[in-house]
Design an enzyme around this catalytic site. Sequence first.
Site, PDB file in Angstrom:
ATOM      1  CB  THR A  15      -0.716   0.465   0.712  1.00  0.00           C
ATOM      2  OG1 THR A  15      -0.687  -0.605   2.830  1.00  0.00           O
ATOM      3  CG2 THR A  15      -1.834  -1.278   1.431  1.00  0.00           C
ATOM      4  N   GLY A  16       2.270   1.655   0.088  1.00  0.00           N
ATOM      5  CA  GLY A  16       3.656   2.176   0.472  1.00  0.00           C
ATOM      6  C   GLY A  16       3.301   2.787  -1.275  1.00  0.00           C
ATOM      7  CB  ILE A  17       4.995   5.959  -2.458  1.00  0.00           C
ATOM      8  CG1 ILE A  17       4.586   6.755  -3.562  1.00  0.00           C
ATOM      9  CG2 ILE A  17       6.456   6.142  -1.637  1.00  0.00           C
ATOM     10  CD1 ILE A  17       5.352   8.259  -2.916  1.00  0.00           C
ATOM     11  NE  ARG A  38       2.442  -2.114  10.420  1.00  0.00           N
ATOM     12  CZ  ARG A  38       2.838  -1.382  11.190  1.00  0.00           C
ATOM     13  NH1 ARG A  38       2.934  -1.928  12.350  1.00  0.00           N
ATOM     14  NH2 ARG A  38       3.577   0.107  10.453  1.00  0.00           N
ATOM     15  CG  ASP A  53       3.715  -6.899  13.667  1.00  0.00           C
ATOM     16  OD1 ASP A  53       4.521  -5.584  12.722  1.00  0.00           O
ATOM     17  OD2 ASP A  53       3.620  -6.094  14.820  1.00  0.00           O
ATOM     18  CD  GLN A 113      11.782   1.514  -1.860  1.00  0.00           C
ATOM     19  OE1 GLN A 113      10.520   0.992  -2.639  1.00  0.00           O
ATOM     20  NE2 GLN A 113      11.678   2.763  -2.297  1.00  0.00           N
ATOM     21  CE  LYS A 117      17.598   6.899   4.992  1.00  0.00           C
ATOM     22  NZ  LYS A 117      17.213   6.201   4.122  1.00  0.00           N
ATOM     23  CE1 TYR A 149      17.090   2.494   3.364  1.00  0.00           C
ATOM     24  CE2 TYR A 149      18.571   4.083   2.219  1.00  0.00           C
ATOM     25  CZ  TYR A 149      17.086   4.021   2.637  1.00  0.00           C
ATOM     26  OH  TYR A 149      16.304   4.598   2.740  1.00  0.00           O
ATOM     27  CB  ILE A 175       9.569   8.327  -4.545  1.00  0.00           C
ATOM     28  CG1 ILE A 175      10.498   6.883  -4.483  1.00  0.00           C
ATOM     29  CG2 ILE A 175       9.109   8.047  -5.838  1.00  0.00           C
ATOM     30  CD1 ILE A 175      10.609   5.523  -3.511  1.00  0.00           C
TER      31      ILE A 175
END
Length: 359
Positions: A15-17, A38, A53, A113, A117, A149, A175
């Site tokens: 559901t993220g970008i 979640r 989770d 992804q 950073k 990362y 992004i």
Amino acid sequence: MNSKSTGRALVVGVTGISGQVIANQLLAAGWEVHGLSRRIDGLPKGVHHIKADLLNADEVKKSLAGLKPEIVFMTAWIKKDSEAENIEVNGATIRNLLAGLEPDGGVRHVALQTGLKHYLGPFDNYANAVMAETPFHESEPRLDVPNFYYTQEDELFAAAKKQGFTWSVHRSHTIFGYAVDNAMNMVLTLSVYAEIQKALGKPFIYPGSTQSWNGVVDVTDADLLAEQLVWAATHKEGENEAFNIANGDTFRWRWMWPQIAEYFGLPYEGPKESHFQPLVEQMKDAGPIWEEIAKKYGLEVSDVNKLASWWHTDSDLGRQIECFTDMTKSREAGFLNFRSSPKSFFSNVEAYRKANILP
């Protein structure tokens, strides 16, 4: 292309970008797509949802039992107040994910992804550690500072060696994409800022540093990012490699900012170093103002905190260095796609307007 270009895929952070776009591209190509998150807000139509989770290893293992995806995309992360905490929780999420997939096997490739950073250092020490020369290259050694990362990469490499799948790492810059209630969303953040300034009768003031105003920068379109992740998961040239992913053009904010201001019908001003005020400070009382804007235009979301990630945009625009990447490695491997950064910005604004998120 690998022998199978369609099959079963798992998108973590669906559901993220970026997760939403990856899922939609896979569905369009004929993949059976399962998405782990979640929540279901923003779940692409056609995705089989898995609620879990990632910090609960047993729950993850139970939720993934019998799934056996061929390709896996890890796009989720959890923000904590310190890098030590970021390392702890984000190392655990990918470790729990890969351990949960291990019993059934069948995974051929895992795409992770991350972001720049990797070169700039964590938010605790952002852009202050010893840095590589721009443009950043994938071959640069890791910084000698803790970074979640790096922890995620090490978990990925260890699991790949143990379980026998191939991997890829994708280092995106800021992004430009479509998502609501997302931790890092510059297009929507700047658009909300512009609409608030318009409502208050104020100019569109650049909230960042003189260095970032004048320095060269690039960004990553969410669609392009998804294209590279899917490409790496389905082409041998993408196996066991780390790739930068940016639009392929570069710009300076002193060039882009006036275009954004004109688009929203606002006068603009450049950086004010003498009384520098980040968006976090400028917009601390923005909640009631946005509620009024949302009511006036009948917008879908009246909570400004679900739209604007002030802290993240401050981090990017407040940098004291120029920041852009080299895309040669990806191009030589065969991924030649690109985007226009201005078109990416404005097309996403139009998507938010169409969805009644912006007036």
